[in-house]
Design a protein around this motif. Structure first.
Motif, mmCIF file in Angstrom:
data_model
loop_
_atom_site.group_PDB
_atom_site.id
_atom_site.type_symbol
_atom_site.label_atom_id
_atom_site.label_comp_id
_atom_site.label_asym_id
_atom_site.label_seq_id
_atom_site.Cartn_x
_atom_site.Cartn_y
_atom_site.Cartn_z
ATOM 1 N N ASP A 113 17.801 -35.333 38.649
ATOM 2 C CA ASP A 113 18.453 -36.417 39.460
ATOM 3 C C ASP A 113 17.190 -36.900 40.006
ATOM 4 O OD1 ASP A 113 17.402 -34.476 41.131
ATOM 5 O OD2 ASP A 113 19.250 -34.797 42.451
ATOM 6 N N ALA A 114 15.943 -36.869 39.663
ATOM 7 C CA ALA A 114 14.731 -37.486 40.098
ATOM 8 C C ALA A 114 13.665 -37.786 38.921
ATOM 9 C CB ALA A 114 14.035 -36.415 41.135
ATOM 10 N N ILE A 115 14.188 -38.224 37.872
ATOM 11 C CA ILE A 115 13.162 -38.446 36.846
ATOM 12 C C ILE A 115 12.690 -39.902 36.864
ATOM 13 C CG2 ILE A 115 13.170 -38.793 34.139
ATOM 14 C CD1 ILE A 115 15.818 -37.301 33.906
ATOM 15 N N PRO A 116 11.330 -39.928 36.846
ATOM 16 C CA PRO A 116 10.615 -41.068 37.048
ATOM 17 C C PRO A 116 10.921 -42.146 35.860
ATOM 18 C CG PRO A 116 9.316 -39.300 37.309
ATOM 19 C CD PRO A 116 10.277 -38.787 36.537
ATOM 20 N N ASP A 117 11.258 -43.507 36.393
ATOM 21 C CA ASP A 117 11.635 -44.259 35.487
ATOM 22 C C ASP A 117 10.527 -44.905 34.442
ATOM 23 O OD1 ASP A 117 14.058 -44.612 36.655
ATOM 24 O OD2 ASP A 117 13.554 -46.268 38.127
ATOM 25 N N THR A 118 9.415 -44.308 34.599
ATOM 26 C CA THR A 118 7.997 -44.616 33.892
ATOM 27 C C THR A 118 7.991 -43.845 32.568
ATOM 28 O OG1 THR A 118 6.812 -43.118 34.989
ATOM 29 C CG2 THR A 118 6.789 -45.474 35.873
ATOM 30 N N ILE A 119 8.801 -42.618 32.634
ATOM 31 C CA ILE A 119 8.658 -41.731 31.616
ATOM 32 C C ILE A 119 10.416 -41.868 30.687
ATOM 33 C CG2 ILE A 119 7.029 -40.607 32.368
ATOM 34 C CD1 ILE A 119 8.933 -38.246 33.100
ATOM 35 N N THR A 120 11.198 -42.455 31.080
ATOM 36 C CA THR A 120 12.608 -42.546 30.644
ATOM 37 C C THR A 120 12.723 -43.527 29.677
ATOM 38 O OG1 THR A 120 13.415 -43.992 32.204
ATOM 39 C CG2 THR A 120 13.542 -41.603 32.797
ATOM 40 N N GLU A 121 13.686 -43.518 28.501
ATOM 41 C CA GLU A 121 14.099 -44.497 27.580
ATOM 42 C C GLU A 121 15.635 -44.329 27.746
ATOM 43 O OE1 GLU A 121 13.682 -43.626 23.311
ATOM 44 O OE2 GLU A 121 12.028 -42.183 24.259
ATOM 45 N N THR A 122 16.301 -45.580 27.598
ATOM 46 C CA THR A 122 17.581 -45.615 27.691
ATOM 47 C C THR A 122 18.347 -45.467 26.174
ATOM 48 O OG1 THR A 122 17.693 -46.786 29.464
ATOM 49 C CG2 THR A 122 19.851 -46.800 28.551
ATOM 50 N N ILE A 123 19.228 -44.446 25.826
ATOM 51 C CA ILE A 123 19.886 -44.282 24.770
ATOM 52 C C ILE A 123 21.301 -44.220 24.901
ATOM 53 C CG2 ILE A 123 20.294 -42.696 22.689
ATOM 54 C CD1 ILE A 123 17.400 -41.712 23.190
ATOM 55 N N ASN A 124 21.997 -45.107 24.244
ATOM 56 C CA ASN A 124 23.685 -45.168 24.666
ATOM 57 C C ASN A 124 24.039 -44.918 26.332
ATOM 58 O OD1 ASN A 124 24.172 -45.265 21.725
ATOM 59 N ND2 ASN A 124 24.196 -42.947 21.725
ATOM 60 N N GLY A 125 23.405 -46.037 27.016
ATOM 61 C CA GLY A 125 23.537 -45.905 28.349
ATOM 62 C C GLY A 125 22.938 -44.706 29.234
ATOM 63 N N THR A 126 22.375 -43.866 28.628
ATOM 64 C CA THR A 126 21.805 -42.940 29.303
ATOM 65 C C THR A 126 20.318 -42.656 29.217
ATOM 66 O OG1 THR A 126 23.811 -41.322 28.765
ATOM 67 C CG2 THR A 126 21.808 -40.142 29.422
ATOM 68 N N PRO A 186 15.108 -32.753 25.857
ATOM 69 C CA PRO A 186 14.586 -33.676 26.691
ATOM 70 C C PRO A 186 15.363 -33.809 27.746
ATOM 71 C CG PRO A 186 16.025 -34.710 24.734
ATOM 72 C CD PRO A 186 16.008 -33.008 24.471
ATOM 73 N N GLY A 187 14.864 -34.419 28.687
ATOM 74 C CA GLY A 187 15.445 -34.534 29.959
ATOM 75 C C GLY A 187 16.387 -35.724 29.971
ATOM 76 N N TYR A 188 17.360 -35.446 31.090
ATOM 77 C CA TYR A 188 18.333 -36.559 31.483
ATOM 78 C C TYR A 188 19.159 -36.092 32.605
ATOM 79 C CZ TYR A 188 21.746 -33.457 29.094
ATOM 80 O OH TYR A 188 22.600 -32.727 28.511
ATOM 81 N N LYS A 189 19.990 -36.698 33.218
ATOM 82 C CA LYS A 189 20.641 -36.585 34.443
ATOM 83 C C LYS A 189 21.952 -36.117 34.080
ATOM 84 C CE LYS A 189 22.422 -38.083 38.824
ATOM 85 N NZ LYS A 189 22.267 -39.357 39.900
ATOM 86 N N SER A 190 22.188 -34.609 34.633
ATOM 87 C CA SER A 190 23.309 -34.097 34.077
ATOM 88 C C SER A 190 24.705 -34.789 35.019
ATOM 89 C CB SER A 190 23.359 -32.734 34.663
ATOM 90 O OG SER A 190 24.618 -31.943 34.284
ATOM 91 N N THR A 191 25.951 -34.955 34.358
ATOM 92 C CA THR A 191 27.027 -35.345 34.878
ATOM 93 C C THR A 191 27.774 -34.499 35.296
ATOM 94 O OG1 THR A 191 28.148 -35.521 32.914
ATOM 95 C CG2 THR A 191 26.619 -37.467 33.287
#
Length: 516
Positions: A113-126, A186-191
């Motif tokens: 829940d604290a992934i920096p925006d600088t290292i993320t890419e959005t795939i299918n809204g996630t 890979p990292g993503y926020k768990s729902t």
């Protein structure tokens, strides 16, 4: 008897011709019947031999293909097993098991829940990050000291995850009982904020079997039609006590693409089936209408009962099997085990190579049709030859019979004439053999024997005529006296053939005399 009587009344030439023609007709009929039986035997033998060869070659080719694909699939799963074993060893090394201290220093751990925006890419809204793994725990806000230590050590794996990740992986992760921590890449926020790794199959099976690599039953991925498996293995501490589980989610796209690309004949295919629950993973489009999750022993859909499937899996591997599938389609198949473990008895999947029976038997059916056409042609050729031969024989016999009939008729007339005078003296009276000499060309033996016999009769007549019998033999007067006043073709008073014109008045006279 009537037919026989009518036959004996025919002229000799007619009897000969009819006898020979009837015999020829019977021979032609026998020839035709023999030809039919021979053609039937040839057809049945050829078709049977062809079917045997085709079935042998079909079994051979299906079996060879099945073993090749089973070996490929076994090696693929074996590579997954080798990978998870490598990942497990790497994870244990980063946690400091087997050494006095961790080999490398980890960066600060990143929580889901604290992934920096600088290292993320959005795939299918996630939002995903492929630069680092992330941690999750429903007890994040109240981690124990052991949990904090674990997270700080486990974070060193983030340096390796991008290096060991493969295109057919969807997720690499490790779960621990300590604070039910989950580390994944890979990292993503768990729902699901209540998620616990402890209740999942990949975790508790690895915990129950710490010395084994666990391959879960396949399941559907987020992408439609994508089958996935999870491979996991227990993480053990320095004392070989259970500490956690490392796992990887793998898509079967590579294996499925290879198997689905194989087309046997026109529409044959290869099925990949799980050994446990019998799920059909790889299947043709014609089987897609049977539902997303299909079990091979769902008899209503596949035509194979659970008992039948159990029997098939206990047959000799590679043997040619037969079964009736969807839409009452008959199949030939061979079944081959997939053994990714070093233990060859441990079967995880089955490769089933299927060929549609009608397509396999098509050459036999084509041969049967072609042979039927050839059969008719040969039959009519034989019939034509037989008829032509019959006509030729009949014509030759007709000419031959005509040549033979004339002397036979002459012999017949002489014999009748002699027979009619057999009770009277001079039975050869009026008999001439001069006409027989010109026919010796056709039946020399018969005519010569006949002439010789006539001469013997003539010699005996002459001897009896000159011999004085006395009372030792009835006198001709006594022998023929009783016939002299009776109506008979020949007698001592009349040696010519009777005619009705001269005979009827005599009969009247005899009748009048008998009354007086």
């Amino acid at each position: 008897m009537r037919i026989r009587e009518q036959y004996t009344k025919w002229p000799v030439s007619t009897q000969l011709v009819s006898t020979f023609i009837t015999s020829s007709l019977i021979l032609v009929g026998i020839l035709i019947i023999i030809t039919i039986f021979q053609l039937d035997w040839l057809r049945n033998t050829t078709i049977s031999s062809t079917r045997t060869v085709i079935h042998h070659n079909t079994r051979k080719h299906l079996s060879n293909l099945g073993w090749d694909e089973a070996n490929f699939t076994s090696l693929s799963f074996n590579s997954f097993i080798n990978y998870i074993n490598y990942q497990k060893n790497l994870d244990e090394l980063m946690l400091g098991f087997g050494s006095s201290s961790p080999p490398i220093k980890s960066d600060d751990p990143i929580w889901d829940d604290a992934i920096p925006d600088t290292i993320t890419e959005t795939i299918n809204g996630t939002a995903y990050t492929y630069e680092s793994g992330v941690f999750f725990s429903k007890y994040k806000d109240s981690l124990s000291s052991a949990g904090e230590t674990l997270v700080n050590l486990e974070a060193a794996m983030d340096k390796f995850y991008p290096l060991i990740f493969r295109e057919y992986f969807t997720l690499i992760y490790s779960g621990f009982e300590t604070d039910e921590i989950l580390h994944y890449y890979p990292g993503y926020k768990s729902t699901d904020r209540t998620y616990s790794p402890l209740v999942n199959e990949w975790y508790y099976k690895a915990k129950d079997h710490p010395d084994s690599v666990i391959i879960t039953e396949p399941y559907q991925g987020t992408t439609e039609g994508t089958w996935m498996i999870t491979i996991s293995q227990a993480i053990l501490d320095s004392s070989d006590n259970f500490y956690g589980v490392t796992a990887v989610d793998i898509t079967l796209n590579n294996i499925m693409s290879r198997l689905n690309s194989v087309v046997i004949l026109d529409s044959g295919f290869i099925l990949l089936i799980t050994a446990g629950e019998g799920f059909v993973l790889s299947r043709p489009k014609s089987w897609m209408i049977l539902g997303e999750e299909l079990k091979i022993y769902d008899k209503d859909k596949t035509g194979i009962s659970q008992k039948k499937w159990w029997k098939l899996t206990n047959e000799t591997y590679g043997d040619l099997l037969e079964f009736t599938g969807p839409n009452s389609t008959d199949y030939y198949a061979t079944l081959h085990p997939v053994r990714p473990y070093n233990d060859i008895q441990n079967i995880t999947h089955w490769i089933m190579v299927c060929a549609i029976k009608s397509e396999v038997d098509k050459p036999v059916d084509d041969m049967r049709d072609d042979f039927s056409d050839t059969y008719v042609e040969i039959f009519w050729i034989v019939i034509s030859i037989a008829i032509a031969t019959f006509i030729l024989i009949s014509i030759l016999l007709l000419f031959a019979a005509e040549k033979v009939a004339t002397p036979l008729q002459l012999l017949n007339s002489i014999i009748l004439k002699i027979s009619s005078r057999s009770l009277y003296p001079k039975i050869l009276k009026g008999t001439s053999l001069a006409g027989l000499n010109k026919y010796t060309e056709y039946m020399e033996g018969l005519i010569n024997a006949f002439i010789k016999k006539i001469k013997r009769i003539d010699e005996k007549e002459k001897k009896f005529d000159k011999f004085v019998w006395g009372t030792t033999r009835p006198n001709d007067h006594f022998l023929f006296n009783e016939w002299k006043d009776k109506l008979y073709p020949f007698n001592i008073y009349k040696d010519k053939e009777m005619s009705w014109r001269s005979t009827i008045p005599s009969l009247v006279k005899v009748s009048i005399m008998s009354k007086t």
